[in-house]
Design a protein around this motif. Structure first.
Motif, short mmCIF file in Angstrom:
data_model
loop_
_atom_site.label_atom_id
_atom_site.label_comp_id
_atom_site.label_asym_id
_atom_site.label_seq_id
_atom_site.Cartn_x
_atom_site.Cartn_y
_atom_site.Cartn_z
N ASP A 85 0.40 -0.71 -2.79
CA ASP A 85 -0.80 0.09 -2.53
C ASP A 85 -2.07 -0.74 -2.46
OD1 ASP A 85 -1.15 -0.62 -5.17
OD2 ASP A 85 -1.24 1.44 -5.94
N ALA A 129 -3.65 -2.15 -4.83
CA ALA A 129 -4.53 -2.00 -5.99
C ALA A 129 -4.50 -3.21 -6.92
CB ALA A 129 -4.16 -0.75 -6.77
N THR A 130 -3.40 -3.96 -6.90
CA THR A 130 -3.25 -5.10 -7.81
C THR A 130 -2.79 -6.33 -7.04
OG1 THR A 130 -2.63 -3.62 -9.61
CG2 THR A 130 -2.11 -5.94 -9.90
N GLU A 173 -12.39 -3.64 -5.63
CA GLU A 173 -11.70 -2.55 -6.30
C GLU A 173 -10.34 -2.98 -6.82
OE1 GLU A 173 -11.59 0.54 -3.38
OE2 GLU A 173 -13.75 0.50 -3.12
N SER A 174 -9.83 -4.10 -6.39
CA SER A 174 -8.52 -4.56 -6.81
C SER A 174 -8.57 -5.12 -8.23
CB SER A 174 -8.02 -5.67 -5.88
OG SER A 174 -7.84 -5.18 -4.58
N ARG A 175 -7.42 -5.05 -8.87
CA ARG A 175 -7.24 -5.70 -10.16
C ARG A 175 -6.40 -6.94 -9.91
NH1 ARG A 175 -7.14 -4.32 -14.89
NH2 ARG A 175 -4.93 -4.42 -15.28
#
Length: 193
Positions: A40, A42-43, A4-6
């Motif tokens: 978070d 996410a990246t 799910e990470s970028r």
């Protein structure tokens, strides 16, 4: 989780990895990715890279020494190892090598979102023919017990922070900048490098 990470790679890190592979076109090469994860998660930001080897890339003692030195040096600067780069020896080989998976497995013990980047020679060859801004690499992340290729050519899970990176790469290739790349193998041969 890691799927799910970028992943965002900075131009300097990207250029070093591709130029390292071009310098040693007939050898498998590898390197580590340095950076950090966003608050978070996410990246994953890949801010730098260190070219490692172009001969006997799976040899454990030099790899351990290199990783210890890299962790100490870049840890003081606030970066950690967030992934691994691999370019296969053969131009037409698009499989993730066992050595890449093993080193990636080691890195995921310390950074679960670790990325494995594999040079895509076909996309590198097509670069001068188009205006593609996407990296000339395939992104793999660990999903439970195996490494999975994320996305396809159009996927945006791996991006280059600076949109002009491929233009700069083409300029560096045409001017022979790849000759200036020094990896850990070169350093072991001549410590002044």
């Amino acid at each position: 989780m890691s799927g799910e990470s970028r992943y965002e790679i900075h131009q300097n890190a990207y250029l070093k990895l591709v130029l390292h592979a071009l310098k040693h076109r007939t050898s498998a090469v590898n390197g580590v990715l340095l950076g950090r994860s966003s608050a978070d998660g996410a990246t994953v930001e890949i801010v730098d890279s260190v070219p490692l080897f172009h001969s006997q890339i799976g040899l454990l003692p030099p790899l351990e020494i290199a990783l210890i030195m890299i962790e100490e040096y870049y840890g003081e600067k606030g970066s950690s190892i967030v992934g691994y780069f691999h370019a296969n020896e053969r131009y037409d080989d698009f499989e993730l090598a066992s050595v890449a998976k093993n080193i990636g497995d080691h890195i995921t013990r310390y950074f679960p979102q670790a990325a494995l980047l594999l040079l895509d020679n076909k996309r590198l060859e097509d670069l001068p023919k188009g205006k593609d801004r996407s990296p000339v690499m395939q992104l793999y992340t660990k999903d439970a017990s195996s490494w999975k290729l994320l996305g396809s050519k159009g996927s945006n899970q791996l991006t280059v922070k600076q949109p002009s990176a491929n233009t700069v790469l083409l300029d560096y290739i045409s001017s022979g900048k790849w000759k200036d790349i020094v990896d850990f193998d070169d350093h072991l041969d001549d410590i002044s490098k």
